[in-house]
Design a protein around this motif. Structure first.
Motif, PDB file in Angstrom:
ATOM      1  N   LEU A 169     -20.169   2.226 -22.465  1.00  0.00           N
ATOM      2  CA  LEU A 169     -18.731   2.292 -22.173  1.00  0.00           C
ATOM      3  C   LEU A 169     -18.124   0.917 -22.394  1.00  0.00           C
ATOM      4  CD1 LEU A 169     -18.784   4.345 -18.848  1.00  0.00           C
ATOM      5  CD2 LEU A 169     -18.401   5.192 -21.139  1.00  0.00           C
ATOM      6  N   LEU A 170     -17.040   0.876 -23.175  1.00  0.00           N
ATOM      7  CA  LEU A 170     -16.393  -0.397 -23.496  1.00  0.00           C
ATOM      8  C   LEU A 170     -14.887  -0.201 -23.501  1.00  0.00           C
ATOM      9  CD1 LEU A 170     -18.689  -1.029 -26.544  1.00  0.00           C
ATOM     10  CD2 LEU A 170     -18.713  -2.505 -24.556  1.00  0.00           C
TER      11      LEU A 170
ATOM     12  N   HIS B  43     -17.946  -2.097 -19.837  1.00  0.00           N
ATOM     13  CA  HIS B  43     -17.553  -1.171 -18.774  1.00  0.00           C
ATOM     14  C   HIS B  43     -18.748  -0.348 -18.312  1.00  0.00           C
ATOM     15  CE1 HIS B  43     -13.915  -0.185 -16.674  1.00  0.00           C
ATOM     16  NE2 HIS B  43     -14.194   1.098 -16.697  1.00  0.00           N
ATOM     17  N   SER B  44     -19.943  -0.775 -18.696  1.00  0.00           N
ATOM     18  CA  SER B  44     -21.150  -0.076 -18.259  1.00  0.00           C
ATOM     19  C   SER B  44     -22.257  -1.109 -18.106  1.00  0.00           C
ATOM     20  CB  SER B  44     -21.541   1.012 -19.269  1.00  0.00           C
ATOM     21  OG  SER B  44     -21.764   0.458 -20.541  1.00  0.00           O
TER      22      SER B  44
ATOM     23  N   LYS C 107     -17.971  -5.789 -16.740  1.00  0.00           N
ATOM     24  CA  LYS C 107     -16.907  -6.760 -16.446  1.00  0.00           C
ATOM     25  C   LYS C 107     -16.901  -7.974 -17.365  1.00  0.00           C
ATOM     26  CE  LYS C 107     -17.652  -7.800 -12.182  1.00  0.00           C
ATOM     27  NZ  LYS C 107     -17.552  -8.317 -10.818  1.00  0.00           N
ATOM     28  N   GLU C 108     -17.967  -8.179 -18.161  1.00  0.00           N
ATOM     29  CA  GLU C 108     -17.973  -9.362 -19.021  1.00  0.00           C
ATOM     30  C   GLU C 108     -17.053  -9.114 -20.213  1.00  0.00           C
ATOM     31  OE1 GLU C 108     -19.160 -11.814 -17.703  1.00  0.00           O
ATOM     32  OE2 GLU C 108     -20.378 -10.835 -16.200  1.00  0.00           O
TER      33      GLU C 108
ATOM     34  N   SER D 169      -1.666  -3.241  -6.651  1.00  0.00           N
ATOM     35  CA  SER D 169      -1.890  -1.795  -6.784  1.00  0.00           C
ATOM     36  C   SER D 169      -3.131  -1.448  -7.583  1.00  0.00           C
ATOM     37  CB  SER D 169      -0.674  -1.149  -7.451  1.00  0.00           C
ATOM     38  OG  SER D 169       0.506  -1.517  -6.801  1.00  0.00           O
ATOM     39  N   ASN D 170      -3.756  -2.420  -8.247  1.00  0.00           N
ATOM     40  CA  ASN D 170      -4.908  -2.118  -9.117  1.00  0.00           C
ATOM     41  C   ASN D 170      -6.152  -2.843  -8.645  1.00  0.00           C
ATOM     42  OD1 ASN D 170      -3.861  -0.485 -11.554  1.00  0.00           O
ATOM     43  ND2 ASN D 170      -2.361  -2.117 -11.333  1.00  0.00           N
ATOM     44  N   ARG D 171      -6.391  -2.825  -7.316  1.00  0.00           N
ATOM     45  CA  ARG D 171      -7.501  -3.619  -6.797  1.00  0.00           C
ATOM     46  C   ARG D 171      -8.834  -3.239  -7.421  1.00  0.00           C
ATOM     47  NH1 ARG D 171      -5.748  -6.843  -2.702  1.00  0.00           N
ATOM     48  NH2 ARG D 171      -7.373  -8.141  -3.554  1.00  0.00           N
ATOM     49  N   GLY D 172      -8.980  -1.979  -7.860  1.00  0.00           N
ATOM     50  CA  GLY D 172     -10.257  -1.565  -8.436  1.00  0.00           C
ATOM     51  C   GLY D 172     -10.324  -1.737  -9.937  1.00  0.00           C
ATOM     52  N   ASN D 173      -9.174  -2.025 -10.572  1.00  0.00           N
ATOM     53  CA  ASN D 173      -9.129  -2.106 -12.033  1.00  0.00           C
ATOM     54  C   ASN D 173      -9.191  -3.561 -12.464  1.00  0.00           C
ATOM     55  OD1 ASN D 173      -8.704  -1.797 -14.738  1.00  0.00           O
ATOM     56  ND2 ASN D 173      -6.957  -0.434 -14.522  1.00  0.00           N
ATOM     57  N   LEU D 174     -10.404  -4.045 -12.754  1.00  0.00           N
ATOM     58  CA  LEU D 174     -10.602  -5.479 -12.980  1.00  0.00           C
ATOM     59  C   LEU D 174      -9.902  -5.977 -14.233  1.00  0.00           C
ATOM     60  CD1 LEU D 174     -14.298  -5.367 -11.954  1.00  0.00           C
ATOM     61  CD2 LEU D 174     -12.575  -6.739 -10.830  1.00  0.00           C
TER      62      LEU D 174
END
Length: 1308
Positions: free
Chosen positions: A106-107, A119-120, A243-244, A541-546
Motif C-alpha cells: 500500500l502506497l 502505507h503498509s 509513514k516513511e 480533525s485528521n489526528r489519524g491521517n499522518l
C-alpha cells in the motif's frame, strides 16, 4: 491564441504599434538611430561580437520580432541532435513512478507521480524508465529518516511485505537508517541520513558498478560486477516502511548535486533552456543599458537601482522579450534553473532585502507583461523551488544557504500583488509553507561544522546514586570551569547564527500579517487568518491521517516565530492606542468562545458539545451576553450533525475498500506532508489488495468529495473581524463581567487563539520528545564516569581488562562529544531562554483567559478544553523540559503565576461546569503533581483561604462515583513526611536499584503541608456528615483494593508453582502492584485522619464513631494477618522478586498499619485507648502474634521449624533505624506490651458464649440489637453497617423503622 514567436508581435496583450513618424511625436519613443543602437546592444548575438554599424541590419520595432526569432533559432542543429532518444535508456522520456503495475503493498503517491509515502509494512515501487547501458543518476529527497532501501532493481525482481529492494538477486539498495547496503546479504556502508538530506543513486553499466552520494559527498562504490547483458535493465526503485516518505528527481528539475559523466534519467529541456538563458541575457541588457535622450546616447546603468519609469522604448522592448520568455517561465525546470538563479544572484551582493528594489521591479514587470495564468504558474513554481531548496540544503556553519533562500522568499513576498496571490492560492493550499519557519537539526555534527563552531565540549558530570544531577554543587575544577566556559562561548556563537535565520523567518510572518496593504482587495492579514484557521482545522480533525498532519517539529518552530510576529504587531498597536493592553497582559476575551465568530471545529468544550450547550444555555446567552440563538438554527445544527455522521461513516467505509492496482483520485483533500517536500496532493492510493474489492458501490468520482466542514471564516470580511461603527466584530456579546476596555486588534486575538490551539495539537508533545538527547548525554556521562573509576581501580597486572576499559572510555567520550554539540543546537533552537519566555508568555495568556472566562458563570462552559490543557502542559514543559539550561525561577512574576495556576487547579478539578472526564482527570493529575514539589505546594498554600478550604472539601467528598485514586494520592502527599516511618523518598529495599526517572513526582522528597492538614482536620470535626461518608468510602475502597491484591497474588503464586515453564502476564503484575500501592496509600489517609481528628473514631457521642472504629479494626486485623503469617502467600510472592512487583514489600504496608495502631492505642487519652483496645481485641480476627511480628518476635513453633534455615532474616521494625525514629520504636514496644497485658486479661474474664447467643450474621459478637417492627436480632456492628446501604431486615426483608439495645434476660 497564436503560437509564440509567430504572427503579430503583441497578440497576447493587444499592444498597438504606431508608425515610425508618430512615435517621436506622440509616444516619446527615441529616434531611429538611437533605437537601432539600443536594440542592437540589447539583442546582441550569442558570440557577443557586434558587427560594425555599417554592416548591421537596421532594427526597429517592426522587424524586431524577426530578428529575435533568428537569434533564438541559432544552434538549432545541435539542439535537434540532443533531442534524439538517448542510447541505453528505455521508457517514456518523462520519468515518473510506475503507479499502474510497478509497485507492491500500500502506497500513497503524489499528483506529480514523484513523491511516495509508505502505507503498509514494507511497500515497494519502481520508476517507468529503465537503463541498460551508460552512466545514469537520479536523486531522492529524504523527507523522513526511517527505514527505507533505495537503489535499483530489474523487471524480474519480485517484492513482498517483508522483502524489498536489495533483498532479492539483481536488486541493489542503500539504507541510511541502518547504515547498510543490501543485495540479498547486507554489510555496513555509508553514513546515516536525516530528513532533509538528498541521496544520489549512480549506476555505471559500462563498468558494472553502483555508488551512492549523500548531499553531494560520495559514499564510495557500493556494488561492483553487477549482472549485465541481454535482458538486464535496471529501474530506479525504493522500498519503504509505514509513514516513511521521499520525493524523486529523475531530471524533471535541475539535479542538486550533478556528477560529471553521469546523465539524469530524464533529459533536461535543452532547447528551452538555451532559449530562456538567451532571453534572460536580453532582459539583463535592458536593465544595464539606459538611454540618455538629451545627449542622444546609450549609458551604462547600475543594475540594482534600475526602475521602470514608463519609458515607451524600454517598455516595448521588454514586451517583445516577455512574449517569448513568459511561456517558458511556466516550466518548473526553467524557473528553478534560470529565474531563481538570476533572482538569487541579485541578492548575493549583500545588504538588506530592501536594498535590492530590482526584484520588486521585475515582479511588477511580470504582472504587467505576462498573462495572469502565466504569472500565477511562475510564482507557484518559484515558491516551490525556494521551499524545496530551503528544506533540502545541508546545514553549514554560517547557515548561509538557508539565509540565502529565505532572503529571496522575503523579497518575493514584499511585492504586494504577488504576496496576496501566493497567500490566497499557494502558501497554504499547494505548498507546505510552514517548512519556511523550521530549522532542521543536524544529525551529523561534523558536516554541519559544529566542531569548528564549538571546538570544546562539556557536559555535567555531578550525579547522585539515583542518576539525578546533584543539588550540592561541588567545587568545579579549574580545567572543568575552562571547558564549560569555552563550550558556553561556542553555544553563544551558534545562537547568534541561528538568530539571523529566525529573524528572517519572523520577517516573512510580519509580511503575511500586514493589515495595511488594502490596495487591490483584502489586506494580507485577513487572507492569512482564513488560511491559518483551515490549517488548524486540518491538524485538529485528521489526528489519524499522518499525511495531512503538520510534523510536530515544524509546529514548534512555527509557534515561536508566530508569537514573535504577533507580539510585534500587538505592541505596535499599543503604541498607537495607549488605552489598549500591551502583549504582556494579553488574553482571549470569553465572548470569542460563544458568539460563533471563530470556528473551533469539533473540538470539545468544557461543558460538552457546542450544540448541547446552545440548547441548555440559550437563556444565559440571551440574558448575559445578549446573544440570541435562533431555534431553527438549533434544529439545523442537530440535523447537520446527523447527516455528517452518516456521510462520514459511508466515506470511511468507502476508503476502506482499496482497489487492486488502482489510482484513486482525491483520496486526500490536501497536499501530503511526508512525501513530496513541498507540493503534490498525495491523492493516488496504490494497493495490491484483493481484486474482489475492485467494484466500489459508488462511482469513483464521488471519492473526490471529502466531507470537510466549510469554515464560516471563508465568507468573513475585515469588518466582520475588526468591527466598525458600533459593530464589535469578533468581540460581539461582551458579558457584564468583562471590562469594557480595548484589548488589541481583533484579528490579533484570533491569531493568539490559534497559537494556543497549535501548542495543544503537537508542540507540547515535541518539546517532551526532544528532551531525550539531554537524557542520553546524562546516561553517557554516568557511563564514562563509571568507566574512569574502574580504570583507576584496575590492577596493573590485568592489561587486557585495562585495554578494554580504555576502548570503552574512548567510545563514550566520542559519543559525548557528538551529543554535547547536538545538544547545543537543540538547546538554542528549542530550549533557549527566549523560547522558554515564549512558553511562559503562553502560560500566562491561558491563565488570564481562564480567569476571565470563570467570571462569566455558566458561560465558562463554552471555553474549549484545550485552554486548560495548555495551561497545565506549558507549566509542565517549563518545569521539566527547559531545565537545567534555564530555570523557571528566573522568569518575571514566577511566584504569582504559580499561585494563579494553583488557584485554577484547586477550583476547577471539581468544577460542575466541566463535564469531560479526560480534562477532569488531567486537572486532578496536575494538582497531584503540584503538591509533590515544595515550591508549587507553597503556591497552593498561598491561594485565598476560602479557595483552600473549598479544595479540601472537594478532596474529602466520598470516593464512590468518581476517580478517587488521584484524590487519595493528593491527600497522601500532603501527609507524607508526618506519618509513622513515612519520611522516605524511595522504599528501603529499592535504594540499590536505579529509578527509571528520578524527576517523577512520586520520587520527590516529602513536603507535607501542615496548613492544608489543619483545614482537613477542621472540616472533619465540624461537618458531622462529611467525616462518616468520607471514611466509609475510604474503608470500602481499602477492603476492595486489598482483597483484589490478595486474589491476584494467589494466581501469581499458583502460576509460579507449576512445573511447566509459564509466564505471568506483565499487565497482571502491574495491576497487582497498583492494588498494593492503593492499599498502602488508603491506609496512610486513614492514619492521617486518625492523627488529625481522632475523635471521629474515639468520641462515641458521635453517631457513627463506634461503627467506624469497628470497621477500621476489622480491616487492620485482616491486613496484618495476611502479611505477617509465617511462610505465607505474601512472603512467597515477595521472595519471587518478579519484575513489576518491585514495590510490593512488608515495610510500606506494615508501617502504615502500625502508624494507625500507635495513634489509637498509645498517642491518645486513657478513655480513647481503652475503647480502641476493647474494639481491637473484640474483633475475632485479632491475633497478638501479628503485633509481635512487627518487632521480629516469631512464634516458638515457627522458630523451631526455621532452625535449619538460620540465615533467613525475619522482618523487624528495629532494622529500619534510618527510617523509624527511636521514639517511634519505643511507642511500638509500649503498644505490644499494652496489648499483651490486655489480651491476657480479656482471655481470663471472657465467659464462654453459647452459639445461640452469638450474632447469626457474623458469629463473632454476642447479640446486642433488636429490630423494629420485626424483632429480629443481630450485633450492633452488623446492623449499623447494613443500614448504611440498605433499610431492609436481613431475614424477612421488612423495612426497619428502628433499632433498640438488646440485653438477654437474667432468668435465661
Amino acid at each position: 491564441m497564436t503560437s509564440r514567436g509567430a504572427g503579430t508581435a503583441f497578440s497576447r496583450k493587444n499592444y498597438r504599434l504606431s508608425t515610425e513618424p508618430e512615435k517621436s511625436k506622440v509616444t516619446g519613443i527615441v529616434n531611429s538611430r538611437l533605437l537601432n543602437d539600443y536594440l542592437h546592444r540589447v539583442f546582441a548575438s550569442a558570440d557577443g561580437n557586434q558587427p560594425a554599424a555599417a554592416y548591421r541590419k537596421h532594427l526597429t520595432f517592426q522587424n524586431l520580432q524577426e530578428h529575435l526569432d533568428r537569434l533564438l533559432a541559432e544552434e538549432n542543429g545541435s539542439e535537434d541532435s540532443r533531442d534524439q532518444v538517448a542510447e541505453g535508456r528505455l521508457g517514456p522520456s518523462a520519468v515518473v513512478l510506475d503507479h499502474t503495475s510497478g509497485f507492491e503493498g500500500l502506497l500513497l503517491v503524489d499528483d506529480d507521480l514523484l513523491g511516495v509515502i509508505g502505507h503498509s509494512n514494507f511497500g515497494s515501487i519502481r520508476a517507468t524508465t529503465c537503463v541498460y547501458k551508460g552512466k545514469w543518476i537520479y536523486e531522492v529527497l529524504i523527507s523522513s529518516q526511517g527505514l527505507m532501501q533505495i537503489g535499483w532493481c530489474t523487471l524480474n525482481c519480485r517484492f513482498n511485505q517483508e522483502e524489498g529492494v536489495g533483498d532479492t538477486p539483481d536488486s541493489y539498495a542503500y539504507d541510511g537508517n541502518r547504515v547498510r547496503k543490501w543485495n540479498v546479504t547486507t554489510t555496513n556502508y555509508g553514513k546515516s541520513w536525516a530528513a532533509g538530506d538528498i541521496v544520489s543513486c549512480l549506476i555505471d553499466l559500462d563498468e558494472g558498478t553502483i555508488a551512492f552520494c549523500l548531499n553531494g559527498i560520495s559514499l564510495g562504490t557500493a556494488f561492483d560486477n553487477i549482472t549485465r547483458g541481454a535482458g538486464m535493465a535496471y529501474f530506479p526503485a525504493i522500498s519503504l516502511s509505514f509513514k516513511e516518505s521521499v520525493a524523486f528527481n529523475f531530471g524533471s528539475r535541475p539535479l542538486r548535486y550533478p556528477v560529471e559523466g553521469y546523465r539524469p534519467l530524464q533529459d533536461p529541456p535543452v532547447a528551452d533552456l538555451v532559449k530562456a538563458r538567451k532571453l534572460l541575457g536580453y532582459l539583463k541588457n535592458v536593465i544595464h543599458i539606459g538611454i540618455d535622450v538629451t545627449e542622444g546616447k546609450l549609458v551604462e546603468k547600475d543594475m540594482s537601482m534600475w526602475q521602470l519609469q514608463g519609458e515607451p522604448t524600454v517598455l516595448i522592448t521588454l514586451a517583445h522579450i516577455f512574449n517569448y520568455f513568459s511561456p517558458l517561465m511556466c516550466k518548473v525546470y526553467l524557473v528553478e534553473d534560470v529565474l531563481m538563479t538570476f533572482l538569487l544572484s541579485i541578492l548575493e551582493r549583500g545588504g538588506s532585502v530592501e536594498a535590492h528594489p530590482l526584484i520588486q521591479q521585475l515582479l511588477d514587470l511580470m504582472w504587467l507583461l505576462m498573462e495572469e495564468y502565466e504569472v500565477h504558474e511562475c510564482l507557484k513554481q518559484l515558491l516551490m523551488s525556494l521551499l524545496r531548496a530551503y528544506r533540502f540544503s545541508p546545514i553549514i556553519p554560517d547557515l548561509g544557504l538557508q539565509i540565502h533562500y529565505l532572503r529571496l522568499t522575503i523579497a518575493v513576498l514584499k511585492h504586494e500583488k504577488s504576496r496576496k496571490y501566493l497567500l490566497s492560492n499557494v502558501l497554504f493550499d499547494v505548498l507546505r509553507s510552514v517548512v519556511f519557519f523550521y530549522i532542521k537539526s543536524p544529525l551529523r555534527v561534523e558536516e554541519a561544522g559544529l566542531q569548528e563552531l564549538i571546538p570544546t565540549t562539556w557536559w555535567p558530570n555531578r550525579f547522585t546514586k539515583e542518576g539525578k544531577e546533584s543539588k550540592e554543587v561541588k567545587e568545579e575544577s579549574a580545567e572543568e570551569r575552562l571547558r564549560r566556559r569555552a563550550y558556553e562561548r561556542g553555544c553563544q556563537r551558534l545562537k547568534k547564527r541561528i538568530e539571523v535565520v529566525e529573524g528572517l523567518q519572523v520577517h516573512i510572518l510580519k509580511l503575511l500579517l500586514n493589515n495595511k496593504d488594502r490596495g487591490g482587495g483584502e489586506a494580507s492579514r485577513y487572507i492569512f487568518l482564513n488560511k491559518f484557521r483551515k490549517f488548524l482545522q486540518e491538524n485538529a480533525s485528521n489526528r489519524g491521517n499522518l499525511t495531512v498532519l503538520c510534523p510536530p517539529e515544524y509546529m514548534v518552530c512555527f509557534l515561536h516565530r508566530l508569537i514573535a510576529a504577533l507580539r510585534f504587531f500587538w505592541d505596535g498597536h499599543k503604541a498607537k492606542s495607549p488605552a489598549a493592553l500591551n502583549s504582556e497582559e494579553a488574553y482571549i476575551p470569553p465572548q470569542l468562545f460563544y458568539n460563533g465568530k471563530v470556528d473551533y471545529f469539533d473540538l470539545q468544550r468544557l461543558g460538552g458539545l457546542l450544540s448541547h450547550l446552545k440548547k441548555t444555555l440559550k437563556d444565559d446567552l440571551a440574558a448575559k451576553a445578549n446573544v440570541l440563538i435562533d431555534p431553527a438554527e438549533l434544529q439545523a445544527v442537530t440535523m447537520d450533525d446527523l447527516d455528517e455522521d452518516e456521510e462520514s461513516a459511508t466515506s470511511t467505509a468507502q476508503s476502506q475498500r482499496p482497489s487492486a492496482a488502482l489510482a484513486i483520485g482525491g483520496a486526500l483533500a490536501r497536499p501530503g506532508w511526508l512525501s513530496s517536500p513541498t507540493l503534490g496532493r498525495a491523492n493516488r492510493f496504490l494497493s495490491t489488495a484483493a481484486v474482489s474489492l475492485m467494484n466500489p458501490r459508488r462511482p469513483l468520482g464521488n471519492l473526490e468529495k471529502i466531507k470537510v466542514r466549510t469554515l464560516s471564516v471563508e465568507q468573513r470580511t475585515e469588518e466582520d473581524i475588526e468591527g466598525s461603527h458600533g459593530n464589535e466584530g469578533l468581540l460581539l456579546g461582551r458579558p457584564p463581567e468583562e471590562p469594557d476596555q480595548p484589548i488589541t486588534e481583533n484579528s490579533l486575538l484570533e491569531v493568539l487563539d490559534g497559537i494556543v490551539m497549535m501548542y495543544n495539537l503537537s508542540v507540547h508533545q515535541q518539546l517532551g520528545k526532544m528532551v531525550g538527547v539531554s537524557d542520553d548525554v546524562n546516561e553517557y556521562a554516568m557511563a564514562l564516569k563509571d568507566t574512569e573509576e574502574k580504570i583507576s581501580r584496575c590492577p596493573k597486572r590485568r592489561r587486557d581488562i585495562h585495554e578494554e576499559l580504555l576502548k570503552s572510555q574512548k567510545v563514550f567520550s566520542e559519543k559525548l562529544n557528538h551529543l554535547s554539540r547536538r545538544l547545543a543546537w537543540i538547546n538554542v533552537t528549542i530550549y533557549s531562554k527566549e523560547k522558554m519566555q515564549d512558553i511562559y508568555w503562553l502560560l500566562r495568556v491561558c491563565i488570564r483567559t481562564i480567569e476571565h472566562g470563570d467570571r462569566t458563570g455558566s458561560l465558562f462552559a463554552f471555553m474549549p478544553e484545550f485552554y486548560l490543557s495548555v495551561a497545565m502542559n506549558s507549566y509542565s514543559a517549563l518545569k521539566n523540559y527547559f531545565s537545567p539550561v534555564n530555570s523557571m525561577e528566573e522568569l518575571p512574576g514566577y511566584e504569582e503565576t504559580l499561585m494563579r495556576l494553583a488557584a485554577i487547579l484547586a477550583k476547577h478539578f471539581a468544577d460542575s461546569r466541566i463535564v469531560g472526564t479526560d480534562i477532569r482527570d488531567s486537572l486532578m493529575q496536575a494538582l497531584a503533581s503540584y503538591v509533590c514539589y515544595p515550591h508549587s505546594l507553597h503556591a497552593v498554600e498561598r491561594i485565598p483561604e476560602e479557595q483552600r478550604i473549598s479544595m479540601m472539601k472537594n478532596l474529602l467528598a466520598p470516593y464512590e462515583q468518581r476517580p478517587w485514586a488521584q484524590t487519595n494520592w493528593i491527600l497522601v502527599r500532603l501527609w507524607r513526611g508526618c506519618g509513622f516511618g513515612y519520611r522516605y523518598t524511595r522504599l528501603p529495599h529499592l535504594l540499590k536499584t536505579k529509578p527509571e526517572d528520578a524527576s517523577l513526582p512520586s520520587l520527590q522528597k516529602p513536603c507535607p503541608s501542615t496548613l492544608l492538614q489543619q483545614h482537613m482536620a477542621a472540616l472533619l470535626r465540624s461537618d458531622r456528615d462529611l467525616a462518616p461518608s468520607f471514611l466509609n468510602s475510604v474503608l470500602n475502597q481499602l477492603n476492595w483494593a486489598f482483597s483484589e491484591f490478595i486474589g491476584m497474588i494467589q494466581e501469581i503464586q499458583q502460576a509460579a508453582e507449576r512445573l511447566e515453564r509459564n509466564f505471568v502476564d506483565s499487565r497482571q503484575l502491574k495491576v497487582c502492584a497498583t492494588c498494593f500501592d492503593l492499599s498502602v496509600s488508603l491506609l496512610r489517609v486513614l492514619e492521617m485522619t486518625v492523627t488529625l481528628a481522632p475523635e471521629i473514631f474515639l468520641d462515641w457521642n458521635r453517631p457513627s464513631s463506634e461503627l467506624l472504629l469497628r470497621r477500621l479494626a476489622q480491616l487492620l486485623n485482616q491486613v496484618l494477618n495476611r502479611v505477617t503469617a509465617e511462610r505465607n502467600l505474601f512472603d512467597r510472592v515477595v521472595n519471587l522478586r518478579l519484575p513489576g512487583l518491585e514495590s510490593v514489600d512488608h515495610y510500606p504496608i506494615l508501617v502504615a498499619v502500625t502508624g494507625i495502631l500507635v495513634r489509637l492505642l498509645v498517642d491518645t487519652d486513657v478513655q480513647g485507648a481503652e475503647r480502641a483496645t476493647a474494639v481491637l481485641l473484640a474483633d475475632p480476627c485479632f491475633q497478638l502474634r501479628s503485633i509481635q511480628y512487627l518487632l521480629g518476635h516469631a512464634e516458638p513453633s515457627a522458630l523451631a521449624a526455621a532452625a535449619p534455615a538460620a540465615d533467613k532474616r525475619h522482618f523487624s521494625l528495629h532494622t529500619y533505624t534510618e527510617y523509624i525514629s527511636a521514639e517511634e520504636l519505643a511507642k511500638v514496644d509500649k503498644m505490644l506490651s499494652h496489648l499483651s497485658e490486655e489480651s491476657k486479661q480479656a482471655a481470663a474474664t471472657t465467659l464462654p458464649t453459647s452459639e445461640e447467643d452469638l450474632c447469626p450474621i457474623c458469629y463473632a459478637h454476642p447479640i446486642s440489637a433488636i429490630f423494629r417492627p420485626c424483632s429480629h436480632k443481630s450485633c450492633k456492628a452488623c446492623i449499623n453497617q447494613h443500614l448504611m446501604n440498605n433499610k431492609d431486615c436481613f431475614f424477612c426483608k421488612a423495612t426497619i423503622t428502628g433499632v433498640d439495645d438488646f440485653a438477654k434476660p437474667a432468668s435465661s
